[in-house]
Design an enzyme around this catalytic site. Structure first.
Site, PDB file in Angstrom:
ATOM      1  N   GLU A 165      18.263  49.459 -14.610  1.00  0.00           N
ATOM      2  CA  GLU A 165      18.535  48.339 -15.535  1.00  0.00           C
ATOM      3  C   GLU A 165      19.326  48.753 -16.781  1.00  0.00           C
ATOM      4  OE1 GLU A 165      14.743  46.424 -16.206  1.00  0.00           O
ATOM      5  OE2 GLU A 165      14.381  46.165 -14.069  1.00  0.00           O
ATOM      6  N   HIS A 242      14.924  40.027  -7.339  1.00  0.00           N
ATOM      7  CA  HIS A 242      13.892  39.104  -7.832  1.00  0.00           C
ATOM      8  C   HIS A 242      14.564  37.725  -7.866  1.00  0.00           C
ATOM      9  CE1 HIS A 242      11.027  42.213  -8.698  1.00  0.00           C
ATOM     10  NE2 HIS A 242      11.934  42.881  -9.393  1.00  0.00           N
TER      11      HIS A 242
HETATM   12  O1  9MR Z   1       5.597  45.363 -11.381  1.00  0.00           O
HETATM   13  C1  9MR Z   1       5.713  46.050 -12.605  1.00  0.00           C
HETATM   14  C2  9MR Z   1       4.661  45.540 -13.584  1.00  0.00           C
HETATM   15  O2  9MR Z   1       3.368  45.846 -13.121  1.00  0.00           O
HETATM   16  C3  9MR Z   1       4.906  46.135 -14.944  1.00  0.00           C
HETATM   17  O3  9MR Z   1       3.990  45.561 -15.875  1.00  0.00           O
HETATM   18  C4  9MR Z   1       6.319  45.890 -15.352  1.00  0.00           C
HETATM   19  C5  9MR Z   1       6.617  46.479 -16.714  1.00  0.00           C
HETATM   20  O4  9MR Z   1       7.891  46.161 -17.130  1.00  0.00           O
HETATM   21  O5  9MR Z   1       7.211  46.448 -14.415  1.00  0.00           O
HETATM   22  C6  9MR Z   1       7.105  45.830 -13.178  1.00  0.00           C
HETATM   23  O6  9MR Z   1       8.045  46.306 -12.293  1.00  0.00           O
HETATM   24  C7  9MR Z   1       9.415  46.094 -12.655  1.00  0.00           C
HETATM   25  C8  9MR Z   1      10.212  47.237 -12.088  1.00  0.00           C
HETATM   26  O7  9MR Z   1       9.686  48.457 -12.522  1.00  0.00           O
HETATM   27  C9  9MR Z   1      11.677  47.135 -12.466  1.00  0.00           C
HETATM   28  N1  9MR Z   1      12.227  45.861 -12.102  1.00  0.00           N
HETATM   29  C10 9MR Z   1      11.462  44.687 -12.540  1.00  0.00           C
HETATM   30  C11 9MR Z   1      10.011  44.811 -12.082  1.00  0.00           C
HETATM   31  C12 9MR Z   1       9.239  43.554 -12.452  1.00  0.00           C
HETATM   32  O8  9MR Z   1       9.162  43.406 -13.828  1.00  0.00           O
END
Ligand code: 9MR
Length: 466
Positions: A165, A242
Protein backbone atom coordinates in the site's frame (compact mmCIF):
# COMPACT_ATOMS: atom_id res chain seq x y z
CA UNK A 1 21.96 -45.01 -19.52
CA UNK A 2 22.17 -43.14 -16.29
CA UNK A 3 24.14 -43.44 -13.12
CA UNK A 4 23.25 -41.82 -9.88
CA UNK A 5 26.66 -40.40 -9.19
CA UNK A 6 29.26 -38.61 -11.22
CA UNK A 7 32.19 -40.78 -12.29
CA UNK A 8 35.03 -40.87 -9.81
CA UNK A 9 38.75 -41.16 -10.17
CA UNK A 10 39.19 -38.77 -13.04
CA UNK A 11 42.08 -36.43 -12.97
CA UNK A 12 40.43 -33.05 -12.90
CA UNK A 13 41.92 -29.71 -13.66
CA UNK A 14 39.58 -27.92 -11.31
CA UNK A 15 36.55 -25.87 -11.85
CA UNK A 16 36.35 -24.07 -15.14
CA UNK A 17 34.38 -20.98 -15.93
CA UNK A 18 30.67 -21.38 -15.51
CA UNK A 19 28.89 -21.36 -18.81
CA UNK A 20 25.22 -20.70 -18.95
CA UNK A 21 22.64 -21.67 -21.43
CA UNK A 22 19.09 -21.05 -20.36
CA UNK A 23 16.50 -21.77 -22.92
CA UNK A 24 12.95 -22.81 -22.49
CA UNK A 25 10.21 -24.28 -24.54
CA UNK A 26 6.55 -24.46 -23.71
CA UNK A 27 4.27 -27.32 -24.48
CA UNK A 28 0.54 -27.14 -24.55
CA UNK A 29 -0.87 -29.21 -21.76
CA UNK A 30 -4.15 -31.04 -21.83
CA UNK A 31 -6.42 -29.57 -19.18
CA UNK A 32 -7.42 -32.05 -16.54
CA UNK A 33 -10.82 -30.93 -15.39
CA UNK A 34 -11.97 -31.98 -11.97
CA UNK A 35 -15.69 -32.23 -11.45
CA UNK A 36 -17.14 -29.80 -8.94
CA UNK A 37 -18.86 -32.13 -6.57
CA UNK A 38 -19.34 -31.91 -2.87
CA UNK A 39 -16.08 -33.67 -2.03
CA UNK A 40 -13.82 -31.52 -4.20
CA UNK A 41 -12.42 -28.53 -2.36
CA UNK A 42 -11.72 -25.12 -3.83
CA UNK A 43 -8.05 -25.82 -3.21
CA UNK A 44 -8.18 -29.01 -5.27
CA UNK A 45 -10.15 -27.38 -8.07
CA UNK A 46 -7.62 -24.56 -8.26
CA UNK A 47 -4.67 -26.96 -8.15
CA UNK A 48 -6.14 -28.77 -11.16
CA UNK A 49 -5.76 -25.45 -12.97
CA UNK A 50 -2.21 -24.95 -11.73
CA UNK A 51 -3.24 -22.32 -9.17
CA UNK A 52 -3.73 -22.14 -5.44
CA UNK A 53 -6.92 -21.12 -3.68
CA UNK A 54 -6.31 -19.90 -0.17
CA UNK A 55 -7.52 -18.04 2.86
CA UNK A 56 -6.02 -15.58 5.29
CA UNK A 57 -6.27 -16.45 8.93
CA UNK A 58 -5.41 -14.90 12.27
CA UNK A 59 -4.25 -16.37 15.57
CA UNK A 60 -7.31 -15.54 17.72
CA UNK A 61 -9.42 -17.69 15.39
CA UNK A 62 -7.42 -20.89 15.77
CA UNK A 63 -9.10 -22.21 18.95
CA UNK A 64 -12.37 -22.36 16.93
CA UNK A 65 -12.21 -26.01 15.84
CA UNK A 66 -15.14 -25.76 13.45
CA UNK A 67 -13.24 -22.92 11.79
CA UNK A 68 -9.88 -24.67 11.60
CA UNK A 69 -11.42 -27.84 10.21
CA UNK A 70 -12.57 -25.98 7.09
CA UNK A 71 -9.44 -23.80 7.01
CA UNK A 72 -7.26 -26.91 6.99
CA UNK A 73 -9.19 -28.88 4.39
CA UNK A 74 -10.72 -26.48 1.86
CA UNK A 75 -7.68 -24.41 0.92
CA UNK A 76 -4.27 -25.09 -0.60
CA UNK A 77 -2.70 -21.84 0.61
CA UNK A 78 -2.72 -19.72 3.77
CA UNK A 79 -1.83 -16.07 4.38
CA UNK A 80 -0.88 -14.91 7.85
CA UNK A 81 -3.43 -12.10 8.26
CA UNK A 82 -1.73 -10.05 10.95
CA UNK A 83 1.10 -11.58 12.91
CA UNK A 84 3.89 -11.28 10.35
CA UNK A 85 3.49 -7.49 10.43
CA UNK A 86 6.20 -5.30 11.94
CA UNK A 87 4.20 -4.53 15.09
CA UNK A 88 4.30 -8.22 16.00
CA UNK A 89 7.64 -9.30 14.62
CA UNK A 90 9.92 -6.46 15.79
CA UNK A 91 8.01 -4.75 18.61
CA UNK A 92 11.13 -2.94 19.74
CA UNK A 93 14.28 -2.25 17.78
CA UNK A 94 16.31 -5.41 17.30
CA UNK A 95 13.94 -7.61 19.33
CA UNK A 96 12.28 -10.09 17.00
CA UNK A 97 9.36 -12.35 17.86
CA UNK A 98 7.88 -14.82 15.40
CA UNK A 99 5.94 -16.95 17.87
CA UNK A 100 2.45 -16.03 16.68
CA UNK A 101 3.34 -16.13 12.98
CA UNK A 102 4.94 -19.52 13.41
CA UNK A 103 1.80 -20.92 14.98
CA UNK A 104 0.04 -20.30 11.67
CA UNK A 105 2.93 -21.41 9.45
CA UNK A 106 3.24 -24.65 11.45
CA UNK A 107 -0.48 -25.28 11.08
CA UNK A 108 -0.40 -24.64 7.34
CA UNK A 109 2.58 -26.95 6.89
CA UNK A 110 0.87 -29.70 8.87
CA UNK A 111 -2.06 -29.38 6.45
CA UNK A 112 0.17 -29.40 3.35
CA UNK A 113 -0.67 -25.78 2.52
CA UNK A 114 1.67 -23.19 1.05
CA UNK A 115 2.05 -19.85 2.83
CA UNK A 116 2.25 -16.23 1.63
CA UNK A 117 4.16 -13.87 3.89
CA UNK A 118 2.33 -10.60 4.64
CA UNK A 119 3.87 -8.03 4.99
CA UNK A 120 7.37 -6.56 5.51
CA UNK A 121 7.06 -2.80 4.93
CA UNK A 122 3.75 -1.04 5.54
CA UNK A 123 2.74 2.29 7.06
CA UNK A 124 0.14 0.51 9.20
CA UNK A 125 0.57 -1.80 12.18
CA UNK A 126 4.00 -0.30 12.57
CA UNK A 127 5.33 -0.03 16.13
CA UNK A 128 5.74 3.55 17.38
CA UNK A 129 9.49 3.27 17.68
CA UNK A 130 9.89 3.09 13.89
CA UNK A 131 8.34 6.53 13.56
CA UNK A 132 10.97 7.90 15.95
CA UNK A 133 13.99 6.56 14.04
CA UNK A 134 16.10 9.47 12.69
CA UNK A 135 15.93 9.90 8.92
CA UNK A 136 19.55 8.93 8.49
CA UNK A 137 19.00 5.55 10.15
CA UNK A 138 15.66 4.43 8.77
CA UNK A 139 17.01 2.76 5.63
CA UNK A 140 19.29 0.59 7.75
CA UNK A 141 16.44 -0.17 10.17
CA UNK A 142 14.16 -1.15 7.27
CA UNK A 143 16.84 -3.36 5.73
CA UNK A 144 17.55 -5.02 9.08
CA UNK A 145 13.87 -5.76 9.60
CA UNK A 146 13.49 -7.27 6.14
CA UNK A 147 16.70 -9.25 6.34
CA UNK A 148 15.85 -10.72 9.72
CA UNK A 149 12.28 -11.69 8.93
CA UNK A 150 12.91 -13.02 5.42
CA UNK A 151 15.88 -14.97 6.68
CA UNK A 152 13.83 -16.38 9.55
CA UNK A 153 11.16 -17.81 7.27
CA UNK A 154 13.49 -18.83 4.42
CA UNK A 155 12.30 -21.99 2.70
CA UNK A 156 8.84 -21.93 4.29
CA UNK A 157 6.99 -19.31 2.22
CA UNK A 158 6.06 -19.10 -1.46
CA UNK A 159 5.68 -15.30 -1.56
CA UNK A 160 6.49 -12.22 0.48
CA UNK A 161 4.44 -9.03 0.25
CA UNK A 162 7.58 -6.93 0.50
CA UNK A 163 5.92 -3.51 0.36
CA UNK A 164 2.23 -2.93 0.99
CA UNK A 165 0.00 0.00 0.00
CA UNK A 166 2.64 2.55 -1.00
CA UNK A 167 0.46 4.55 -3.41
CA UNK A 168 -2.46 6.96 -3.08
CA UNK A 169 -5.56 6.78 -5.26
CA UNK A 170 -4.20 9.42 -7.66
CA UNK A 171 -1.01 7.44 -8.23
CA UNK A 172 1.23 9.60 -6.05
CA UNK A 173 3.35 8.06 -3.36
CA UNK A 174 1.75 7.69 0.06
CA UNK A 175 3.56 9.93 2.52
CA UNK A 176 4.52 7.13 4.88
CA UNK A 177 7.42 7.45 7.26
CA UNK A 178 9.50 5.43 4.78
CA UNK A 179 8.61 7.74 1.91
CA UNK A 180 9.28 10.85 3.95
CA UNK A 181 12.54 9.79 5.53
CA UNK A 182 14.11 7.56 2.85
CA UNK A 183 12.45 8.92 -0.28
CA UNK A 184 11.26 7.30 -3.50
CA UNK A 185 14.02 4.70 -3.46
CA UNK A 186 12.74 2.91 -0.36
CA UNK A 187 10.59 0.43 -2.31
CA UNK A 188 13.45 -0.68 -4.56
CA UNK A 189 15.73 -0.89 -1.52
CA UNK A 190 13.19 -3.09 0.27
CA UNK A 191 13.01 -5.51 -2.67
CA UNK A 192 16.79 -5.68 -2.94
CA UNK A 193 17.12 -6.48 0.77
CA UNK A 194 14.47 -9.19 0.53
CA UNK A 195 16.16 -10.82 -2.46
CA UNK A 196 19.52 -10.76 -0.72
CA UNK A 197 18.00 -12.53 2.28
CA UNK A 198 16.26 -15.27 0.26
CA UNK A 199 16.94 -15.73 -3.45
CA UNK A 200 14.02 -18.12 -3.94
CA UNK A 201 10.91 -16.70 -2.30
CA UNK A 202 8.79 -14.70 -4.77
CA UNK A 203 8.75 -10.99 -3.99
CA UNK A 204 5.45 -9.10 -4.37
CA UNK A 205 4.26 -5.54 -4.31
CA UNK A 206 0.73 -5.59 -2.80
CA UNK A 207 -2.02 -2.94 -2.87
CA UNK A 208 -5.78 -2.31 -2.95
CA UNK A 209 -7.79 -0.51 -5.62
CA UNK A 210 -5.34 -1.61 -8.28
CA UNK A 211 -7.62 -4.34 -9.67
CA UNK A 212 -8.91 -2.17 -12.50
CA UNK A 213 -7.01 0.11 -14.84
CA UNK A 214 -6.76 3.62 -13.36
CA UNK A 215 -4.32 6.17 -11.93
CA UNK A 216 -3.29 3.99 -8.99
CA UNK A 217 -2.72 0.78 -10.96
CA UNK A 218 -1.00 2.86 -13.65
CA UNK A 219 1.47 4.09 -11.05
CA UNK A 220 2.18 0.55 -9.84
CA UNK A 221 2.49 -0.58 -13.46
CA UNK A 222 5.09 2.13 -14.15
CA UNK A 223 7.01 1.17 -11.01
CA UNK A 224 7.11 -2.52 -11.99
CA UNK A 225 8.16 -1.59 -15.52
CA UNK A 226 10.97 0.56 -14.20
CA UNK A 227 12.06 -2.15 -11.72
CA UNK A 228 12.25 -4.63 -14.58
CA UNK A 229 14.26 -2.18 -16.69
CA UNK A 230 16.65 -1.44 -13.81
CA UNK A 231 17.06 -5.02 -12.60
CA UNK A 232 15.33 -4.41 -9.27
CA UNK A 233 14.10 -7.84 -8.15
CA UNK A 234 10.31 -8.13 -8.26
CA UNK A 235 8.38 -11.30 -9.06
CA UNK A 236 4.77 -10.42 -8.58
CA UNK A 237 2.00 -7.94 -7.98
CA UNK A 238 -0.66 -8.64 -5.38
CA UNK A 239 -4.04 -7.13 -6.15
CA UNK A 240 -5.81 -7.22 -2.81
CA UNK A 241 -9.30 -7.25 -4.34
CA UNK A 242 -11.38 -5.88 -1.47
CA UNK A 243 -14.35 -5.44 -3.80
CA UNK A 244 -17.99 -4.35 -3.63
CA UNK A 245 -20.82 -6.48 -5.02
CA UNK A 246 -21.88 -5.13 -8.39
CA UNK A 247 -18.67 -3.13 -8.78
CA UNK A 248 -16.03 -5.59 -9.98
CA UNK A 249 -13.84 -3.53 -12.33
CA UNK A 250 -14.61 -4.37 -15.95
CA UNK A 251 -10.90 -4.10 -16.77
CA UNK A 252 -9.80 -6.68 -14.17
CA UNK A 253 -8.63 -9.34 -16.64
CA UNK A 254 -7.02 -6.81 -18.95
CA UNK A 255 -5.23 -5.27 -16.00
CA UNK A 256 -3.94 -8.63 -14.73
CA UNK A 257 -2.75 -9.33 -18.28
CA UNK A 258 -0.84 -6.07 -18.65
CA UNK A 259 1.10 -6.76 -15.46
CA UNK A 260 1.77 -10.33 -16.61
CA UNK A 261 3.06 -8.91 -19.88
CA UNK A 262 5.69 -6.99 -17.90
CA UNK A 263 7.08 -10.34 -16.77
CA UNK A 264 5.65 -10.59 -13.26
CA UNK A 265 3.14 -12.95 -11.70
CA UNK A 266 -0.14 -11.63 -10.36
CA UNK A 267 -1.98 -12.90 -7.30
CA UNK A 268 -5.37 -11.86 -5.97
CA UNK A 269 -4.26 -11.62 -2.39
CA UNK A 270 -7.10 -10.47 -0.14
CA UNK A 271 -10.33 -11.15 -1.99
CA UNK A 272 -13.67 -10.31 -0.43
CA UNK A 273 -16.81 -8.82 -2.01
CA UNK A 274 -18.90 -6.86 0.44
CA UNK A 275 -22.52 -5.75 0.26
CA UNK A 276 -24.81 -3.40 2.12
CA UNK A 277 -26.45 -5.35 4.94
CA UNK A 278 -28.79 -7.09 5.34
CA UNK A 279 -28.15 -9.95 2.96
CA UNK A 280 -30.88 -10.79 0.48
CA UNK A 281 -31.11 -13.58 -2.07
CA UNK A 282 -30.68 -11.03 -4.84
CA UNK A 283 -27.52 -9.57 -3.27
CA UNK A 284 -26.14 -13.06 -2.70
CA UNK A 285 -26.73 -13.83 -6.37
CA UNK A 286 -24.99 -10.62 -7.44
CA UNK A 287 -22.06 -11.41 -5.17
CA UNK A 288 -21.87 -14.98 -6.49
CA UNK A 289 -21.68 -13.73 -10.07
CA UNK A 290 -18.92 -11.35 -9.03
CA UNK A 291 -16.87 -14.03 -7.27
CA UNK A 292 -17.20 -16.23 -10.35
CA UNK A 293 -16.08 -13.39 -12.61
CA UNK A 294 -13.02 -12.68 -10.46
CA UNK A 295 -12.00 -16.36 -10.50
CA UNK A 296 -12.50 -16.49 -14.27
CA UNK A 297 -10.39 -13.38 -14.79
CA UNK A 298 -7.53 -15.00 -12.89
CA UNK A 299 -7.85 -18.29 -14.76
CA UNK A 300 -7.79 -16.42 -18.08
CA UNK A 301 -4.22 -15.18 -17.47
CA UNK A 302 -1.61 -17.89 -17.11
CA UNK A 303 0.56 -15.75 -14.82
CA UNK A 304 -2.30 -15.22 -12.37
CA UNK A 305 -1.02 -17.77 -9.87
CA UNK A 306 -3.71 -17.91 -7.22
CA UNK A 307 -6.50 -16.37 -5.21
CA UNK A 308 -6.65 -15.80 -1.46
CA UNK A 309 -9.81 -14.89 0.47
CA UNK A 310 -9.29 -12.37 3.27
CA UNK A 311 -10.51 -15.05 5.63
CA UNK A 312 -13.26 -17.33 4.40
CA UNK A 313 -16.18 -16.86 6.80
CA UNK A 314 -18.24 -13.79 7.67
CA UNK A 315 -17.65 -14.73 11.29
CA UNK A 316 -14.10 -13.38 11.06
CA UNK A 317 -14.33 -10.76 8.32
CA UNK A 318 -12.65 -7.38 8.88
CA UNK A 319 -15.33 -5.60 6.83
CA UNK A 320 -18.15 -4.75 9.32
CA UNK A 321 -15.76 -3.10 11.77
CA UNK A 322 -14.33 -0.80 9.11
CA UNK A 323 -17.40 -0.23 6.90
CA UNK A 324 -20.40 0.06 9.24
CA UNK A 325 -23.57 -1.34 7.63
CA UNK A 326 -21.59 -3.43 5.14
CA UNK A 327 -20.42 -7.02 5.32
CA UNK A 328 -21.43 -10.58 4.35
CA UNK A 329 -18.38 -10.38 2.11
CA UNK A 330 -17.16 -13.97 2.16
CA UNK A 331 -18.26 -17.27 0.59
CA UNK A 332 -19.11 -18.88 3.95
CA UNK A 333 -21.58 -17.21 6.31
CA UNK A 334 -20.98 -16.68 10.02
CA UNK A 335 -22.33 -20.19 10.75
CA UNK A 336 -19.98 -21.79 8.21
CA UNK A 337 -22.76 -22.43 5.67
CA UNK A 338 -21.62 -22.15 2.06
CA UNK A 339 -23.22 -19.23 0.23
CA UNK A 340 -23.98 -18.98 -3.51
CA UNK A 341 -20.58 -17.32 -3.86
CA UNK A 342 -18.91 -20.60 -2.89
CA UNK A 343 -20.68 -22.51 -5.64
CA UNK A 344 -19.92 -19.79 -8.19
CA UNK A 345 -16.21 -20.00 -7.38
CA UNK A 346 -16.30 -23.80 -7.64
CA UNK A 347 -18.07 -23.56 -11.00
CA UNK A 348 -15.56 -21.03 -12.31
CA UNK A 349 -12.64 -23.19 -11.17
CA UNK A 350 -14.21 -26.18 -12.90
CA UNK A 351 -14.74 -24.33 -16.18
CA UNK A 352 -13.10 -25.01 -19.47
CA UNK A 353 -10.09 -22.75 -19.43
CA UNK A 354 -6.88 -24.70 -19.92
CA UNK A 355 -4.25 -25.20 -17.28
CA UNK A 356 -1.31 -22.86 -17.81
CA UNK A 357 1.47 -24.25 -19.95
CA UNK A 358 4.32 -25.79 -18.10
CA UNK A 359 7.76 -24.55 -19.01
CA UNK A 360 11.26 -25.55 -18.07
CA UNK A 361 14.76 -24.18 -18.40
CA UNK A 362 18.12 -25.89 -18.82
CA UNK A 363 21.25 -24.24 -17.44
CA UNK A 364 24.63 -25.72 -18.37
CA UNK A 365 27.87 -25.48 -16.45
CA UNK A 366 31.16 -27.29 -16.66
CA UNK A 367 32.06 -28.90 -13.34
CA UNK A 368 35.50 -30.23 -14.18
CA UNK A 369 37.82 -30.51 -17.14
CA UNK A 370 40.93 -32.43 -17.99
CA UNK A 371 43.03 -33.20 -21.04
CA UNK A 372 40.54 -34.57 -23.56
CA UNK A 373 37.41 -34.60 -21.43
CA UNK A 374 35.09 -32.90 -18.96
CA UNK A 375 32.05 -33.32 -16.78
CA UNK A 376 29.11 -30.93 -16.87
CA UNK A 377 26.00 -30.36 -14.85
CA UNK A 378 22.68 -29.21 -16.25
CA UNK A 379 20.15 -27.62 -13.90
CA UNK A 380 16.59 -28.19 -15.05
CA UNK A 381 14.24 -25.61 -13.55
CA UNK A 382 10.51 -25.13 -13.76
CA UNK A 383 9.57 -21.93 -15.59
CA UNK A 384 7.28 -20.80 -12.73
CA UNK A 385 4.09 -21.26 -14.69
CA UNK A 386 2.70 -24.66 -13.69
CA UNK A 387 3.95 -27.89 -12.16
CA UNK A 388 5.46 -30.32 -14.68
CA UNK A 389 5.70 -34.10 -14.50
CA UNK A 390 8.68 -34.72 -16.74
CA UNK A 391 11.30 -33.04 -18.91
CA UNK A 392 13.48 -33.62 -21.92
CA UNK A 393 16.66 -31.66 -22.59
CA UNK A 394 18.08 -31.72 -26.09
CA UNK A 395 21.12 -30.18 -27.72
CA UNK A 396 23.40 -30.48 -30.68
CA UNK A 397 26.97 -31.46 -29.88
CA UNK A 398 29.40 -28.64 -30.51
CA UNK A 399 32.13 -29.68 -32.96
CA UNK A 400 34.73 -31.97 -31.45
CA UNK A 401 32.55 -32.99 -28.52
CA UNK A 402 30.95 -36.33 -27.64
CA UNK A 403 28.98 -37.52 -24.65
CA UNK A 404 29.81 -40.88 -23.13
CA UNK A 405 27.58 -41.17 -20.07
CA UNK A 406 25.02 -39.33 -17.98
CA UNK A 407 23.66 -39.59 -14.45
CA UNK A 408 20.36 -38.54 -12.94
CA UNK A 409 18.87 -38.65 -16.44
CA UNK A 410 18.28 -41.03 -19.33
CA UNK A 411 20.76 -40.39 -22.16
CA UNK A 412 20.25 -41.04 -25.87
CA UNK A 413 22.78 -39.94 -28.49
CA UNK A 414 21.89 -40.05 -32.19
CA UNK A 415 24.59 -38.61 -34.40
CA UNK A 416 25.16 -35.06 -33.16
CA UNK A 417 21.81 -34.88 -31.35
CA UNK A 418 21.80 -35.51 -27.61
CA UNK A 419 18.64 -36.17 -25.61
CA UNK A 420 18.42 -36.52 -21.84
CA UNK A 421 15.06 -37.39 -20.30
CA UNK A 422 14.31 -37.25 -16.61
CA UNK A 423 15.03 -40.30 -14.49
CA UNK A 424 12.09 -41.98 -12.77
CA UNK A 425 12.66 -39.97 -9.61
CA UNK A 426 13.36 -36.42 -10.80
CA UNK A 427 10.72 -35.63 -13.43
CA UNK A 428 8.23 -33.81 -11.24
CA UNK A 429 9.04 -30.17 -10.65
CA UNK A 430 6.82 -27.85 -8.67
CA UNK A 431 6.28 -24.31 -9.86
CA UNK A 432 9.65 -23.19 -8.50
CA UNK A 433 11.34 -26.59 -8.37
CA UNK A 434 14.61 -27.63 -9.99
CA UNK A 435 16.81 -30.68 -10.35
CA UNK A 436 20.11 -31.50 -12.00
CA UNK A 437 21.64 -34.15 -14.21
CA UNK A 438 25.24 -34.59 -15.15
CA UNK A 439 27.18 -35.99 -18.02
CA UNK A 440 30.70 -36.82 -19.02
CA UNK A 441 31.99 -35.67 -22.37
CA UNK A 442 35.04 -36.14 -24.51
CA UNK A 443 36.68 -33.33 -26.42
CA UNK A 444 36.10 -29.65 -25.73
CA UNK A 445 33.77 -28.46 -22.97
CA UNK A 446 32.20 -25.77 -25.16
CA UNK A 447 28.72 -24.61 -24.20
CA UNK A 448 26.05 -26.11 -26.46
CA UNK A 449 24.42 -23.32 -28.43
CA UNK A 450 20.92 -24.76 -28.64
CA UNK A 451 20.22 -26.51 -25.34
CA UNK A 452 16.44 -26.70 -24.99
CA UNK A 453 14.15 -28.03 -22.27
CA UNK A 454 10.71 -29.33 -23.14
CA UNK A 455 8.30 -30.23 -20.32
CA UNK A 456 5.98 -33.20 -20.38
CA UNK A 457 2.35 -32.19 -20.28
CA UNK A 458 1.25 -31.20 -16.80
CA UNK A 459 -1.15 -33.54 -15.15
CA UNK A 460 -3.34 -32.77 -12.21
CA UNK A 461 -1.05 -31.70 -9.41
CA UNK A 462 -1.59 -32.21 -5.75
CA UNK A 463 -0.15 -30.72 -2.63
CA UNK A 464 1.76 -27.52 -2.34
CA UNK A 465 2.88 -25.46 -5.26
CA UNK A 466 6.39 -24.44 -4.44
O1 9MR B 1 -7.42 -8.12 8.52
C1 9MR B 1 -6.53 -7.22 9.14
C2 9MR B 1 -7.16 -6.67 10.41
O2 9MR B 1 -7.34 -7.70 11.35
C3 9MR B 1 -6.29 -5.57 10.97
O3 9MR B 1 -6.95 -4.99 12.09
C4 9MR B 1 -6.03 -4.56 9.91
C5 9MR B 1 -5.15 -3.43 10.42
O4 9MR B 1 -4.99 -2.45 9.47
O5 9MR B 1 -5.39 -5.15 8.80
C6 9MR B 1 -6.21 -6.08 8.18
O6 9MR B 1 -5.63 -6.59 7.04
C7 9MR B 1 -5.36 -5.64 6.00
C8 9MR B 1 -4.14 -6.13 5.26
O7 9MR B 1 -3.08 -6.33 6.15
C9 9MR B 1 -3.73 -5.16 4.17
N1 9MR B 1 -4.82 -4.87 3.28
C10 9MR B 1 -6.08 -4.47 3.92
C11 9MR B 1 -6.48 -5.51 4.97
C12 9MR B 1 -7.83 -5.15 5.57
O8 9MR B 1 -7.75 -3.96 6.27
Amino acid sequence: MFRHHPPRGRRTAGFLATALVALSAGLTAAAPTAAAHADTTLGELAEAKGRYFGSATDNPELPDTRYTQILGSEFSQITVGNTMKWQYTEPSRGRFDYTAAEEIVDLAESNGQSVRGHTLVWHNQLPDWVGDVPAGELLEVMRDHITHEVDHFEGRLIHWDVVNEAFEEDGSRRQSVFQQKIGDSYIAEAFKAARAADPDVKLYYNDYNIEGIGPKSDAVYEMVKSFKARGIPIDGVGMQAHLIAGQVPASLQQNIQRFADLGVDVALTELDIRMTLPRTAAKDARQATDYGAVAEACLAVSRCVGITLWDYTDKYSWVPSVFPGEGAALPWDENFAKKPAYHAIAAALTGGSPAPRGECTATYRVTSQWQGGFTAEVTVGNGHTAPITGWTVTWTLPGGQSVSSAWNGDLTVGGQEVTVRNAAYNGTLSRSGSTTFGFQGEGTADTPADMTCTPSPATQSSGVIG
